[in-house]
Design an enzyme around this catalytic site. Sequence first.
Site, short mmCIF file in Angstrom:
data_model
loop_
_atom_site.label_atom_id
_atom_site.label_comp_id
_atom_site.label_asym_id
_atom_site.label_seq_id
_atom_site.Cartn_x
_atom_site.Cartn_y
_atom_site.Cartn_z
N ASP A 140 -2.44 3.32 -4.14
CA ASP A 140 -3.66 3.20 -3.36
C ASP A 140 -4.57 2.14 -3.99
O ASP A 140 -4.22 1.50 -4.99
CB ASP A 140 -4.38 4.55 -3.26
CG ASP A 140 -4.67 5.15 -4.64
OD1 ASP A 140 -4.72 4.39 -5.62
OD2 ASP A 140 -4.84 6.38 -4.73
N HIS A 192 0.81 -1.21 0.00
CA HIS A 192 0.00 0.00 0.00
C HIS A 192 0.85 1.27 0.00
O HIS A 192 0.32 2.38 -0.19
CB HIS A 192 -0.93 0.00 1.23
CG HIS A 192 -2.33 0.40 0.91
ND1 HIS A 192 -2.63 1.48 0.13
CD2 HIS A 192 -3.52 -0.15 1.26
CE1 HIS A 192 -3.95 1.59 0.01
NE2 HIS A 192 -4.52 0.61 0.69
#
Length: 466
Positions: free
Chosen positions: A441, A437
């Site tokens: 995104d 992450h």
Amino acid sequence: MAQVLEFRLPDLGEGLTEAEIVRWLVRVGDVVAVDQPVVEVETAKAMVEVPCPYGGVVTARFGEEGAELPVGAPLLTVAVGGPSDDGQGSGNVLVGYGTGAPPARRGRVRPGRTGRSVDGVAAQGASAVAAAQAPDAAPESQVKAEATGTASGRPDGPVPVISPLVRRLARQNGLDLRKLPGSGPDGLILRADVERALREATGAPAPAASASPPVAAAAPVPAPAPAPAPATATATGPGTRIPLRGVRGAVADKLSRSRREIPEATCWVDADATELLNARAAMNAAGGPKISLLALLARICTAALARFPELNSTVDTEAREIVRLDQVHLGFAAQTERGLVVPVVRDAHTRNAESLTAEFARLTEAARAGTLTPAHLTGGTFTLNNYGVFGVDGSTPIINHPEAAMLGVGRIIPKPWVHRDELAVRQVVQLSLTFDHRVCDGGTAGGFLRYVADCVERPVVLLRSL
């Protein structure tokens, strides 16, 4: 006068600091050529043969099979020729990256034996052999190996065994492979042969007769289940202790580091793979080399990474930077007797489906044979994990550090599916993407996975990137 040179365990590359001796390829008294492999070792990356940079007579070996040695520890000593030999050797001692010319056939020095290729070196090295076998040289004993070679029906030399793990299983249980008949082709000793001999030695009952029938030697054989690692009983209670070392230890370290450092997330989607299977069938019906489904999925991955380069990257934690990579070196999970390994297809983005198929086949065969080098197992930028071969639909895999993402592919099975506004039975697959992450995104990860699913459902979408 002969000179005795010491050969130490060389720099293994890839940050490796130790190796386990799996099998010696020479014995004390053998004549070795420059760059001839002398020992087979298992590192945290692969099983490799170590070439000796000196030519001469082996005067001592250090370390039993199964022992772990650090880089720089003595491996063996060699008595080289007379004054004309500068004793420098070839210098080709980097494990797993090849040597110079092919190794010459080695010969065994025996009393009374003469020959043009052995006499000169043996005569010059006789005193060196005796000196190296003094107590302070601490070479391992050769008596047991010599005795077993002559007491059995097998000729003196390496015993044909299907894998080093089978050899290790026999060694851990004190089983003499030279006295064991093999049931494989040309007397090859299989794991089942060793287990049968161990059952007979302990009086344990044989397994149920419902086991799968043997597969013909000429047929393709799927990857066997991982062999159990040698275990020793604990002294404090029931159970066993299994050392985490070699490849299994390296995998454990990498997975632990991945979980500590990478904030991973997973998204998944079901896709109708019917058209992809039809496209593959049409390709293979047109003639030429067969195209594998894994190769088509890999081709889809490289096209998706071209659209979403964030997922072909790594994170430099010290510099606090995301490094986007220009080349796609595609790793793929392969199950072997030694455990799960991830060979890497270099420059996968430049290959077509036919080239990818051939490279997957080559690396898979090398993985099962235990001949992959560290160069084959490192440098990946993205991993494709086809866990569907194990009969499961989905998974949330751990990212192969230091990569940023992994695509998982489940089994393809018939399921009810709405196709063209009607309920139909279609070939459905679950796709999952586990991603770092920090590099992107959920929108980017979802876009990547949706593009992969679109290509699976409508392979014609790939034409835009060809």
